[in-house]
Design a protein around this motif. Structure first.
Motif, PDB file in Angstrom:
ATOM      1  N   PHE A  97       2.990   1.429  16.022  1.00  0.00           N
ATOM      2  CA  PHE A  97       2.339   2.723  16.226  1.00  0.00           C
ATOM      3  C   PHE A  97       1.783   3.230  14.894  1.00  0.00           C
ATOM      4  N   ASP A  98       0.464   3.204  14.746  1.00  0.00           N
ATOM      5  CA  ASP A  98      -0.204   3.691  13.533  1.00  0.00           C
ATOM      6  C   ASP A  98       0.419   3.091  12.273  1.00  0.00           C
ATOM      7  N   ALA A  99       0.782   1.827  12.318  1.00  0.00           N
ATOM      8  CA  ALA A  99       1.504   1.193  11.212  1.00  0.00           C
ATOM      9  C   ALA A  99       0.704   0.106  10.512  1.00  0.00           C
ATOM     10  N   ILE A 100      -0.140  -0.613  11.217  1.00  0.00           N
ATOM     11  CA  ILE A 100      -0.808  -1.774  10.620  1.00  0.00           C
ATOM     12  C   ILE A 100      -1.801  -1.361   9.543  1.00  0.00           C
ATOM     13  N   HIS A 101      -2.493  -0.243   9.733  1.00  0.00           N
ATOM     14  CA  HIS A 101      -3.501   0.137   8.738  1.00  0.00           C
ATOM     15  C   HIS A 101      -2.881   0.550   7.401  1.00  0.00           C
ATOM     16  N   ASP A 102      -1.568   0.821   7.384  1.00  0.00           N
ATOM     17  CA  ASP A 102      -0.884   1.162   6.130  1.00  0.00           C
ATOM     18  C   ASP A 102      -0.379  -0.070   5.373  1.00  0.00           C
ATOM     19  N   GLN A 103      -0.434  -1.240   5.989  1.00  0.00           N
ATOM     20  CA  GLN A 103       0.136  -2.440   5.379  1.00  0.00           C
ATOM     21  C   GLN A 103      -0.670  -2.891   4.158  1.00  0.00           C
ATOM     22  N   ARG A 104       0.051  -3.321   3.115  1.00  0.00           N
ATOM     23  CA  ARG A 104      -0.627  -3.882   1.948  1.00  0.00           C
ATOM     24  C   ARG A 104      -1.297  -5.214   2.300  1.00  0.00           C
ATOM     25  N   GLU A 105      -0.655  -5.964   3.187  1.00  0.00           N
ATOM     26  CA  GLU A 105      -1.199  -7.253   3.634  1.00  0.00           C
ATOM     27  C   GLU A 105      -1.296  -7.240   5.151  1.00  0.00           C
ATOM     28  N   PRO A 106      -2.273  -6.536   5.699  1.00  0.00           N
ATOM     29  CA  PRO A 106      -2.341  -6.389   7.160  1.00  0.00           C
ATOM     30  C   PRO A 106      -2.534  -7.704   7.908  1.00  0.00           C
ATOM     31  N   LEU A 107      -3.322  -8.618   7.360  1.00  0.00           N
ATOM     32  CA  LEU A 107      -3.507  -9.908   8.031  1.00  0.00           C
ATOM     33  C   LEU A 107      -2.202 -10.676   8.065  1.00  0.00           C
ATOM     34  N   ALA A 108      -1.473 -10.700   6.955  1.00  0.00           N
ATOM     35  CA  ALA A 108      -0.176 -11.379   6.923  1.00  0.00           C
ATOM     36  C   ALA A 108       0.800 -10.723   7.895  1.00  0.00           C
TER      37      ALA A 108
END
Length: 365
Positions: free
Chosen positions: A257-268
């Motif tokens: 929930f609204d978490a992936i866009h905050d990731q430093r490495e979203p593809l990983a």
């Protein structure tokens, strides 16, 4: 898209005055929400004096009086005057339906706290970032994490179990949850969504994952207090899971929930999600509904607000340690492309009538 027409100087002056007024109103509305002043006024069906409002809210009269000056000149509360000149104030029911905690999923008052809080947490470091390009670590936003829990409460408590999950995979996911499956909430924060699901579906097993030890501690405490023995929380980096470890093929359903866009490495992180799912496993990525280019968001009703939140939090957090810095407004095009690069070859983009500002990316392995 046609070029925007230039604004006459006198019109732009008026716009700037509006910006200054509305910026001030945002701060004062956030104060009214956080202090409970709106909830106190909502309990009164007739206009009240400043002294009565302060007494009802348990606040200092002089501070409340000045705050009411903002509210009445800004059109948030109504002002009437007695024959003796005493001012009385009323929060209209239609305004309270949007501004108070009872508003549930329709609560917009809770968002008024966001910009002032982000300014307090990160203004100087974001200003530095304009020169250096460096991000701001997640740990620099401790007060903001508590706000995100408050926001999750406002968003999830009325809609997650009753409105969202019954629509996932044509209703089949709710049936599987009732029967008993393994679920992971990635970027779980203080665990609001996960504990709601664990309480509603006792036959299923739930794992919350977040890289912030403090929010995991709070989540564990909340689950223990609720007596949930089917929920656990782990401190992990989403970008490094499922590659031959205990998480490989470990979950039947994963949410973010609204978490992936905050990731430093979203593809990983998305590749980790796919590794953690067995064949037939499902992934629900809920994120802001926007276009990926500025020109695609010119008519977005909350474009300036969402870009500002992204500038002050989502993008700098994602840039930390040379991260990708996707930002909140990464948009449908980038989201679908990144999911495809992660190995999800069938991505269903589902609009949600109960949540017009977010979109559901439903993926199956």
């Amino acid at each position: 898209m046609p070029e925007q027409e230039s604004t006459a100087p006198e019109d732009f002056s008026r716009k700037m005055i509006d910006i200054l007024n509305y910026g001030a109103l945002n701060l004062a509305v956030g104060i009214g929400y956080r202090t409970g002043l709106f909830d106190a006024m909502d309990a009164c069906s007739a206009p009240q004096t400043a002294e009565a409002v302060a007494r009802e809210a348990g606040m200092n009269r002089r501070y409340v009086e000045e705050w009411l000056g903002v509210m009445c000149t800004g059109g948030i509360v109504t002002l009437t005057t007695r024959e003796d000149g005493t001012a009385e104030y009323l929060l209209p029911r239609s305004h309270a339906d949007i501004l108070t905690r009872r508003a549930g999923s329709g609560n917009l008052g809770v968002y008024a706290q966001e910009i002032p809080l982000l300014t307090l947490c990160a203004m100087e470091k974001v200003l530095d970032g304009f020169r250096t390009g460096e991000g701001v670590p997640y740990a620099d936003y401790p007060k903001f994490q508590a706000f995100m829990t408050e926001l999750a409460n406002a968003k999830h408590r009325q809609v997650l179990i009753d409105l969202f999950l019954p629509t996932v995979d044509g209703g089949r996911m709710a049936a599987r949850l009732q029967k008993g499956i393994r679920v992971c909430d990635l970027g779980c924060g203080e665990g609001v969504a996960l504990t709601l699901m664990a309480a509603a579906f006792p036959a299923s097993r739930f794992t919350g994952i977040d890289m912030d030890p403090e929010v995991i501690r709070i989540a564990e405490s909340a689950a223990a207090e609720a007596g949930l023995d089917n929920a656990r929380f782990l401190v992990r980096d989403a970008a490094a899971l499922g590659n031959g470890d205990e998480f490989e093929n470990a979950f039947d359903y994963i949410t973010a929930f609204d978490a992936i866009h905050d990731q430093r490495e979203p593809l990983a992180a998305l590749k980790s999600v796919r590794r953690m799912l067995p064949p037939g496993g499902c992934f629900s990525m809920i994120d802001i509904d926007a276009g990926s280019a500025h020109q695609d968001n010119m008519a977005h009703p909350m474009g300036p607000f969402l870009y500002t939140v992204s500038l002050m939090h989502c993008m700098p957090v994602g840039l930390a340690d040379n991260g990708a810095g996707l930002g909140m407004m990464w948009g449908r095009e980038k989201a679908v492309a990144l999911l495809s690069r992660a190995g999800f070859d069938a991505v269903e983009v589902v609009e949600m009538p109960h949540d017009p500002f977010n979109i559901h990316y439903f993926c199956r392995k």
